[in-house]
Design a protein around this motif. Sequence first.
Motif, PDB file in Angstrom:
ATOM      1  N   GLU A 226       0.840  -1.198   0.000  1.00 39.29           N
ATOM      2  CA  GLU A 226       0.000   0.000   0.000  1.00 39.29           C
ATOM      3  C   GLU A 226       0.872   1.245   0.000  1.00 39.29           C
ATOM      4  OE1 GLU A 226      -3.744   0.080   2.364  1.00 39.29           O
ATOM      5  OE2 GLU A 226      -2.830  -1.635   3.388  1.00 39.29           O
ATOM      6  N   GLY A 227       0.431   2.289  -0.719  1.00 38.53           N
ATOM      7  CA  GLY A 227       1.193   3.530  -0.744  1.00 38.53           C
ATOM      8  C   GLY A 227       0.566   4.539  -1.675  1.00 38.53           C
ATOM      9  N   ARG A 228       1.403   5.452  -2.213  1.00 44.00           N
ATOM     10  CA  ARG A 228       0.908   6.507  -3.094  1.00 44.00           C
ATOM     11  C   ARG A 228       1.858   6.701  -4.260  1.00 44.00           C
ATOM     12  NH1 ARG A 228      -0.782  11.939  -0.236  1.00 44.00           N
ATOM     13  NH2 ARG A 228      -2.214  12.030  -1.980  1.00 44.00           N
ATOM     14  N   VAL A 229       1.303   7.230  -5.355  1.00 47.02           N
ATOM     15  CA  VAL A 229       2.089   7.625  -6.516  1.00 47.02           C
ATOM     16  C   VAL A 229       1.994   9.146  -6.624  1.00 47.02           C
ATOM     17  CG1 VAL A 229       2.465   7.343  -8.984  1.00 47.02           C
ATOM     18  CG2 VAL A 229       1.538   5.441  -7.634  1.00 47.02           C
ATOM     19  N   LEU A 230       3.155   9.825  -6.666  1.00 42.34           N
ATOM     20  CA  LEU A 230       3.192  11.280  -6.617  1.00 42.34           C
ATOM     21  C   LEU A 230       3.969  11.866  -7.788  1.00 42.34           C
ATOM     22  CD1 LEU A 230       4.038  11.712  -2.812  1.00 42.34           C
ATOM     23  CD2 LEU A 230       1.766  11.781  -3.877  1.00 42.34           C
ATOM     24  N   ASN A 231       3.625  13.111  -8.142  1.00 41.06           N
ATOM     25  CA  ASN A 231       4.352  13.882  -9.142  1.00 41.06           C
ATOM     26  C   ASN A 231       5.684  14.322  -8.540  1.00 41.06           C
ATOM     27  OD1 ASN A 231       5.311  16.182 -10.678  1.00 41.06           O
ATOM     28  ND2 ASN A 231       3.276  16.305 -11.600  1.00 41.06           N
ATOM     29  N   SER A 232       6.792  13.980  -9.191  1.00 42.14           N
ATOM     30  CA  SER A 232       8.111  14.272  -8.626  1.00 42.14           C
ATOM     31  C   SER A 232       8.410  15.766  -8.573  1.00 42.14           C
ATOM     32  CB  SER A 232       9.203  13.561  -9.436  1.00 42.14           C
ATOM     33  OG  SER A 232       9.254  14.059 -10.762  1.00 42.14           O
ATOM     34  N   GLN A 233       7.727  16.578  -9.386  1.00 43.27           N
ATOM     35  CA  GLN A 233       7.988  18.010  -9.412  1.00 43.27           C
ATOM     36  C   GLN A 233       7.122  18.782  -8.422  1.00 43.27           C
ATOM     37  OE1 GLN A 233       7.737  19.563 -13.396  1.00 43.27           O
ATOM     38  NE2 GLN A 233       9.384  18.261 -14.184  1.00 43.27           N
ATOM     39  N   THR A 234       5.888  18.332  -8.242  1.00 44.51           N
ATOM     40  CA  THR A 234       4.957  19.070  -7.395  1.00 44.51           C
ATOM     41  C   THR A 234       4.616  18.349  -6.090  1.00 44.51           C
ATOM     42  OG1 THR A 234       2.998  18.068  -8.415  1.00 44.51           O
ATOM     43  CG2 THR A 234       3.914  20.048  -9.470  1.00 44.51           C
TER      44      THR A 234
ATOM     45  N   PHE B 218       5.993   6.198  -4.683  1.00 49.53           N
ATOM     46  CA  PHE B 218       6.706   6.256  -5.950  1.00 49.53           C
ATOM     47  C   PHE B 218       6.499   7.612  -6.612  1.00 49.53           C
ATOM     48  CE2 PHE B 218       5.147   1.789  -5.468  1.00 49.53           C
ATOM     49  CZ  PHE B 218       6.363   1.273  -5.006  1.00 49.53           C
ATOM     50  N   LEU B 219       7.589   8.176  -7.164  1.00 48.68           N
ATOM     51  CA  LEU B 219       7.576   9.493  -7.777  1.00 48.68           C
ATOM     52  C   LEU B 219       7.717   9.359  -9.287  1.00 48.68           C
ATOM     53  CD1 LEU B 219       9.956  11.385  -5.314  1.00 48.68           C
ATOM     54  CD2 LEU B 219       7.456  11.229  -5.228  1.00 48.68           C
TER      55      LEU B 219
END
Length: 283
Positions: free
Chosen positions: A25-33, A94-95
């Motif tokens: 379980e986790g999140r996927v995020l925008n590496s810039q924002t 993850f970015l």
Amino acid sequence: MLYRLFSLLPLCLAGFSLQAQTILEGRVLNSQTNEPVPFATLGVPGRGIGTVADEQGRYLLRLPSLQDTLIVSCVGFDRQVVLPGALAAGAHEFLLAPQEQALREVKVERRRVHDGLLGRNKEKADVLWMGGSSGKETVDDEWGWELGTVLRPVRRTYLEEFHLFLSANTYEHLRFRLNLYTLEQDRPGRMLLSQDIQLVLTRQQRGWQTVDLRPYGLQLEAQQPVVATIQWLQSEKTNPWDKYFSIPVTRQPKQMMVERENSQAIWTVHPLQPSLYFTVLTE
């Protein structure tokens, strides 16, 4: 779980067997924002294992073990390769880095073009190609499935609208993504879209469903075949038993339809064509 049934056969429920699994379980995020990447896909290369993140980039992935490489991707972003060592060490956020647009935007001069159609615009077919979570307690490990067809524009073509026909739909909420790929060795290759184009259905919508593509300014080059697919992103989680949707499919002499179980599974190719098409302007 996906079912391929002839239209005269009844829908069968598949049994669900519990196996030892690792829950990631986790999140996927925008590496810039550092903002969420909605509906990012996660999958194990070459295997039918994967899922899709939600609107907030949150995901839940069931893995047999932490010995596989994981690919995290989304339209408009560079994919991230997560090695088994990182998973075993507890990596769960993850970015993804934004990428440049692959299909350039265009302005259409209507005096130079005429109306056209790419794909199959018929409701009746030989087979109902069915997908759903019938007989399962979870649906999120079915998300990421794709189905599509090969398109061969003769002249330069501007995509106006996308159309998909559903013969059946028992979901109160169902979300698809439109994907476009280059055709490489008779299978989808490089992804062309950098904009996330989605089709959302509610209240068991059936029949022809349409997405307006004119705001995206999408152009296909002459004599350059592409593959257009729909990707299952999301559906309701409550009471997933006996939930399904179906798309009419007709037999063809050539290999035209492609399918895979999730974002990193191996593509299969079939001598069939689904009821999906584009209304277009051609030069």
